[in-house]
Design a protein around this motif. Structure first.
Motif, short mmCIF file in Angstrom:
data_model
loop_
_atom_site.label_atom_id
_atom_site.label_comp_id
_atom_site.label_asym_id
_atom_site.label_seq_id
_atom_site.Cartn_x
_atom_site.Cartn_y
_atom_site.Cartn_z
N ILE A 66 72.31 -15.75 -40.16
CA ILE A 66 73.49 -15.00 -39.96
C ILE A 66 74.58 -15.61 -40.84
CG2 ILE A 66 75.00 -13.56 -38.59
CD1 ILE A 66 72.05 -12.88 -38.26
N GLY A 67 74.58 -15.59 -42.20
CA GLY A 67 75.67 -16.08 -42.87
C GLY A 67 75.04 -16.22 -44.41
N PRO A 68 75.38 -17.07 -45.24
CA PRO A 68 75.17 -17.27 -46.70
C PRO A 68 73.55 -17.13 -47.00
CG PRO A 68 76.72 -18.85 -46.07
CD PRO A 68 76.48 -18.28 -44.81
N ALA A 69 72.76 -17.71 -45.93
CA ALA A 69 71.44 -17.83 -46.11
C ALA A 69 70.73 -16.27 -46.18
CB ALA A 69 70.65 -18.74 -45.07
N PHE A 70 71.18 -15.50 -45.46
CA PHE A 70 70.88 -14.00 -45.54
C PHE A 70 70.94 -13.67 -47.11
CE2 PHE A 70 71.43 -9.44 -45.43
CZ PHE A 70 70.27 -9.04 -44.60
N PHE A 71 71.59 -13.78 -47.67
CA PHE A 71 71.96 -13.38 -49.07
C PHE A 71 71.00 -14.26 -50.16
CE2 PHE A 71 75.74 -12.02 -46.70
CZ PHE A 71 75.67 -10.38 -47.01
N THR A 72 71.33 -15.55 -49.88
CA THR A 72 70.29 -16.41 -50.71
C THR A 72 68.93 -16.52 -50.46
OG1 THR A 72 70.71 -18.41 -49.38
CG2 THR A 72 72.47 -17.62 -51.08
N ASP A 73 68.31 -16.26 -49.45
CA ASP A 73 66.99 -16.55 -49.20
C ASP A 73 66.53 -15.42 -48.43
OD1 ASP A 73 66.92 -19.49 -49.61
OD2 ASP A 73 68.06 -19.63 -48.04
#
Length: 274
Positions: A66-73
């Motif tokens: 729930i954070g940047p990893a949602f958009f990058t991964d």
């Protein structure tokens, strides 16, 4: 004229409908809740380093995904997965219909199809990397190389097994080839096609992870492999849970589409059960 698209509806008493909904809800929620409770008690009484409790995994899930990893991964992985599934379905249905309708083409291609079907898709990853590099195109092709086969083979068999009586009936009504294809062949083959699509979804999810684990620097598969290499156990399990949730989401979407496409088929089954 449509030979296979009529829908048979069976009226049920409202009490029976609500009872069925409650039963399905209990089955869907009850067992997972029981398993989570048992897992939580076991994790508290006998903590294990490589098998953390559900609360620990939930916290890692929130912190990790729930954070940047949602958009990058997560989103890029889901995009590649969706494209791979879409291509597999389109190629499988189109090629399977052509092969199923043409006996000479089927006999010509059958040895080659059996050869390529026997090749495990993961062993083709180095070939795709050499040809295309570590790109999204490579990862999508890895998914298609494995996920297309259930759709293709089931479509061939579904088209081949079209009822001969219905075929003769269509000819007697002077239907064109296009009309026979749309109104008879594809609807008759749709149960087999949908069975192939169901298998395609699980194969595609597996190959998405494999293609990212070894030849990538981002994505769900790469992140899970990274957590495993660095002994981040809770984060690794949170990635596995996320993959399970993706599988549930795919199954739910497939269920909605299947009920729409096979409405006539399920109507006939309801009549047979009454």
């Amino acid at each position: 004229m449509t030979l296979y698209t009529s829908t048979v509806r069976v009226q049920r008493p409202p009490s029976r409908v609500w009872a069925k909904i409650g039963e399905n809800t209990l089955y869907a929620i009850g067992l997972p809740v029981i398993l989570l409770v048992i897992w939580g008690i076991w994790g508290t009484l006998a903590p294990a380093k490589f098998f953390p409790g559900p609360i620990t995994i939930f916290e890692a899930f929130v912190d990790t995904w729930i954070g940047p990893a949602f958009f990058t991964d997560v989103l890029p992985s889901l995009g590649r997965l969706a494209l791979g599934i879409a291509l597999s379905i389109v190629v499988g249905i189109v090629a399977g219909t052509l092969i199923g309708l043409n006996r000479w083409l089927r006999e010509l291609l059958e040895p080659m199809l059996e050869f390529f079907r026997a090749v495990p898709p993961p062993v083709l990853i180095p070939v795709f990397v050499a040809l295309l590099g570590v790109t999204d195109t490579m990862k999508v092709l890895v998914i298609v190389a494995g996920a297309v086969w259930p759709v293709l083979l089931n479509t061939i068999e579904g088209v081949r097994s079209t009822d001969s009586v219905m075929t003769e009936t269509a000819r007697s009504f002077a239907l064109t080839r296009r009309e026979r294809l749309i109104d008879l062949v594809l609807p008759a083959a749709s149960p087999r096609i949908m069975a192939g699509v169901r298998q395609c979804l699980s194969v595609a999810l597996i190959l998405m992870v494999i293609s990212e684990m070894f030849y990538s620097s981002s994505g769900l598969g790469w992140q899970i492999a990274y957590f495993q290499r660095n002994y981040l156990v809770a984060q690794m399990w949170s990635g596995i849970v996320l993959l399970g949730l993706v599988g549930v989401m795919l199954a739910a979407i497939f269920g909605l589409i299947e009920r729409r496409v096979l409405r006539w088929y399920h109507g006939i089954k309801e009549v047979e059960r009454v």
